[in-house]
Design a protein around this motif. Structure first.
Motif, PDB file in Angstrom:
ATOM      1  N   LEU A 233       9.622   3.973  -2.151  1.00 36.46           N
ATOM      2  CA  LEU A 233       8.246   4.447  -1.803  1.00 36.46           C
ATOM      3  C   LEU A 233       7.643   5.239  -2.617  1.00 36.46           C
ATOM      4  O   LEU A 233       6.350   5.233  -2.525  1.00 36.46           O
ATOM      5  CB  LEU A 233       8.635   5.221  -0.224  1.00 36.46           C
ATOM      6  N   ILE A 236       5.859   3.282  -5.380  1.00 39.70           N
ATOM      7  CA  ILE A 236       4.608   2.729  -4.759  1.00 39.70           C
ATOM      8  C   ILE A 236       3.666   3.615  -4.383  1.00 39.70           C
ATOM      9  O   ILE A 236       2.649   3.335  -4.948  1.00 39.70           O
ATOM     10  CB  ILE A 236       5.047   1.911  -3.422  1.00 39.70           C
ATOM     11  N   THR A 237       3.869   4.744  -3.785  1.00 40.98           N
ATOM     12  CA  THR A 237       2.818   5.766  -3.609  1.00 40.98           C
ATOM     13  C   THR A 237       2.162   6.355  -4.954  1.00 40.98           C
ATOM     14  O   THR A 237       1.074   6.378  -5.112  1.00 40.98           O
ATOM     15  CB  THR A 237       3.259   6.914  -2.838  1.00 40.98           C
ATOM     16  N   LYS A 254       7.276  -5.410   0.290  1.00 41.54           N
ATOM     17  CA  LYS A 254       8.476  -4.538   0.160  1.00 41.54           C
ATOM     18  C   LYS A 254       8.156  -3.377   1.158  1.00 41.54           C
ATOM     19  O   LYS A 254       9.180  -3.033   1.882  1.00 41.54           O
ATOM     20  CB  LYS A 254       8.096  -3.842  -1.412  1.00 41.54           C
ATOM     21  N   LEU A 255       7.129  -3.122   1.407  1.00 41.70           N
ATOM     22  CA  LEU A 255       6.858  -2.083   2.358  1.00 41.70           C
ATOM     23  C   LEU A 255       7.303  -2.691   3.693  1.00 41.70           C
ATOM     24  O   LEU A 255       7.873  -1.762   4.441  1.00 41.70           O
ATOM     25  CB  LEU A 255       5.316  -1.828   2.437  1.00 41.70           C
ATOM     26  N   THR A 256       7.031  -3.966   4.126  1.00 39.96           N
ATOM     27  CA  THR A 256       7.475  -4.407   5.104  1.00 39.96           C
ATOM     28  C   THR A 256       8.972  -4.575   5.326  1.00 39.96           C
ATOM     29  O   THR A 256       9.565  -4.159   6.323  1.00 39.96           O
ATOM     30  CB  THR A 256       6.895  -5.916   5.382  1.00 39.96           C
ATOM     31  N   ALA A 259      10.039  -0.914   5.974  1.00 34.56           N
ATOM     32  CA  ALA A 259      10.023  -0.626   7.565  1.00 34.56           C
ATOM     33  C   ALA A 259      11.233  -1.275   8.262  1.00 34.56           C
ATOM     34  O   ALA A 259      11.311  -0.640   9.234  1.00 34.56           O
ATOM     35  CB  ALA A 259       8.564  -1.024   7.810  1.00 34.56           C
ATOM     36  N   VAL A 330       5.876   5.386   5.107  1.00 34.68           N
ATOM     37  CA  VAL A 330       5.766   3.961   4.943  1.00 34.68           C
ATOM     38  C   VAL A 330       4.495   3.414   5.742  1.00 34.68           C
ATOM     39  O   VAL A 330       3.674   2.533   5.151  1.00 34.68           O
ATOM     40  CB  VAL A 330       7.031   3.142   5.501  1.00 34.68           C
ATOM     41  N   ASP A 331       4.086   3.861   6.942  1.00 35.34           N
ATOM     42  CA  ASP A 331       2.889   3.451   7.740  1.00 35.34           C
ATOM     43  C   ASP A 331       1.838   4.120   6.848  1.00 35.34           C
ATOM     44  O   ASP A 331       0.554   3.390   6.948  1.00 35.34           O
ATOM     45  CB  ASP A 331       3.078   4.222   8.927  1.00 35.34           C
ATOM     46  N   ALA A 333       1.382   4.511   3.634  1.00 36.66           N
ATOM     47  CA  ALA A 333       1.553   3.850   2.365  1.00 36.66           C
ATOM     48  C   ALA A 333       1.113   2.225   2.920  1.00 36.66           C
ATOM     49  O   ALA A 333       0.118   1.777   2.128  1.00 36.66           O
ATOM     50  CB  ALA A 333       2.802   3.556   1.598  1.00 36.66           C
ATOM     51  N   SER A 334       1.293   1.801   3.999  1.00 35.18           N
ATOM     52  CA  SER A 334       0.919   0.443   4.325  1.00 35.18           C
ATOM     53  C   SER A 334      -0.642   0.530   4.498  1.00 35.18           C
ATOM     54  O   SER A 334      -1.286  -0.367   4.300  1.00 35.18           O
ATOM     55  CB  SER A 334       1.784  -0.036   5.701  1.00 35.18           C
TER      56      SER A 334
END
Length: 435
Positions: A233, A236-237, A254-256, A259, A330-331, A333-334
């Motif tokens: 994470l 990605i961020t 990846k994020l899904t 999560a 994660v939320d 970032a999504s």
């Protein structure tokens, strides 16, 4: 004289609410007793079978058996007292051997008086199992630490003088050679009721301590996966912060996946972590009720719990908080990725609209060109029809100069057709504007 009952509309659970405070009364213990306590985690089916198993014990002892299961059941058979308490997650059995005995501590226990083979058939997973030896104080036991240690197989002791020195409690909080824990309670000046309450608190402290630690292996298993997801994470961020060119679909996948793993961990651990917090609070409450005084040379039970149990519980709490924090990150970032994708889609749509606008202008220009050809074509056919009409009039004997008439009609027809087509064109434009 008995008071007459008043006819009021009582709540249907009112009697149960009153009885709840008395559902698990404290035991009353004599100055000398051997107590064995076993806490068993059970499924609903195992709990039903356990009650049948309890009924079989009564039959083996030749005593009437209970017909209905209750939250707390206690019965004394001569020198054996049996107590069964049903909790939400586990069932606790307390066996008290009340027979006089000259045996050394832990040579005879609470389960020694049970019929042979009955305990082995007890269904469920045992979490807590320990013996408590209750005896009156003596100068020999008070003044000789070696006398105490030899009954605990040489293990380091934890102990205190609860209730302002009215008794002494010693234990190791470890398993001994018989796979049971051991505690010794030496009574100085307690009554039978006070002694029963002390032993009950001691059993609850040890049982709730072990139940609260059930979440620690779960926390340890989850932590490596959390470290890995945290690193992914963060990568990605950082890429989003640096505005790098990314494959949005791959990143969203990846994020899904992250999560989904977090939600799986939460589903697996939320109840366990919540239970740990509740059990730990019960342990702290029971420790406060002990009102311990220090015994020279030994950690008190409160000190031992604070040093060993509290960090374990804090570890579980920190893993639970970390799960919630990762879920929120994660939320976020999504959301950023979705915003990035939406902006890209909007840019593509803008380019598409611009392209469509250019094509529309080209089509309009082509339409104007086609309209010019249409005027010529329509006029040509109209002049042809007019020529046929003039030929028919000439054939009928009317004096008509056909060439002159056609020459005059051509510009008139062209102008008329042009005006009519433009009027129709403007009419459709006004209709489109109104819509």
């Amino acid at each position: 004289m008995t008071a007459k009952p008043v006819a009021l509309d009582f709540h249907p659970l009112r009697a149960d609410l009153y009885q709840e405070l008395h559902s698990r009364p404290f035991q009353v213990l004599p100055p000398s007793a051997r107590v064995s306590h076993i806490a068993v985690i059970t499924t609903p089916e195992q709990r039903k079978n356990q009650f049948k198993h309890l009924q079989s014990l009564h039959r083996m002892l030749g005593e009437p058996w209970p017909e209905e299961e209750v939250t707390c059941y206690e019965q004394t058979f001569d020198q054996l007292r049996i107590r069964r308490e049903v909790h939400m997650e586990f069932t606790a059995y307390t066996f008290t051997n009340l027979a006089p005995s000259d045996a050394e501590p832990f040579e005879e226990t609470g389960i020694s008086a049970l019929p042979h083979g009955w305990l082995k058939q007890l269904q469920g997973t045992v979490v807590a199992a320990f013996h408590i030896d209750v005896s009156p104080s003596s100068a020999h036991a008070r003044d000789e630490p070696a006398f105490m240690r030899r009954h605990f197989e040489g293990m380091r002791l934890v102990g205190s003088s609860p209730q302002e020195g009215a008794a002494r409690v010693l234990g190791t909080f470890q398993l001994h050679s018989d796979n049971f824990g051991r505690f010794m309670v030496i009574n100085d000046s307690m009554s039978d009721s006070q002694l029963g309450r002390l032993v009950q608190r001691l059993m609850e402290i040890e049982t709730y301590r072990l139940m609260s630690l059930l979440a620690l292996p779960v926390a340890r298993d989850i932590t490596p996966a959390l470290n890995d997801m945290d690193q992914q994470l963060a990568t990605i961020t950082q890429a989003l912060a640096d505005n790098e060119t990314l494959d949005e679909q791959t990143i969203l996948a990846k994020l899904t996946h992250i999560a989904a793993k977090i939600e799986a961990f939460r589903a697996h651990s939320t109840f366990r972590f919540s239970a740990t917090k509740a059990y730990h609070q019960l342990v702290l409450t029971r420790l406060e009720e002990l009102r311990e005084d220090e015994v020279s040379g030994h950690l008190t039970i409160t000190e031992f719990m604070t040093r060993r149990l509290t960090p374990a519980v804090k570890t579980c709490e920190s893993v639970g908080v970390r799960l919630e924090d990762l879920s929120r990150r994660v939320d976020r970032a999504s959301d950023m990725m979705r915003t990035r994708v939406e902006l890209a889609i909007q840019s593509q749509n803008q380019e598409l609209l611009s392209s469509m606008d250019r094509r529309s202008r080209i089509q309009l220009m082509m339409q104007h060109t086609v309209e010019g050809f249409s005027v010529v074509a329509i006029s040509y056919y109209l002049i042809g029809l007019l020529s046929l009409g003039l030929s028919a009039l000439a054939g009928a004997g009317y004096p008509v100069n056909k060439p002159v008439a056609l020459g005059i009609a051509i510009p008139v027809v062209l102008a008329t057709v042009f005006v009519v087509i433009r009027l129709i064109h403007h009419r459709f434009i006004r209709m489109a504007d109104r819509q």
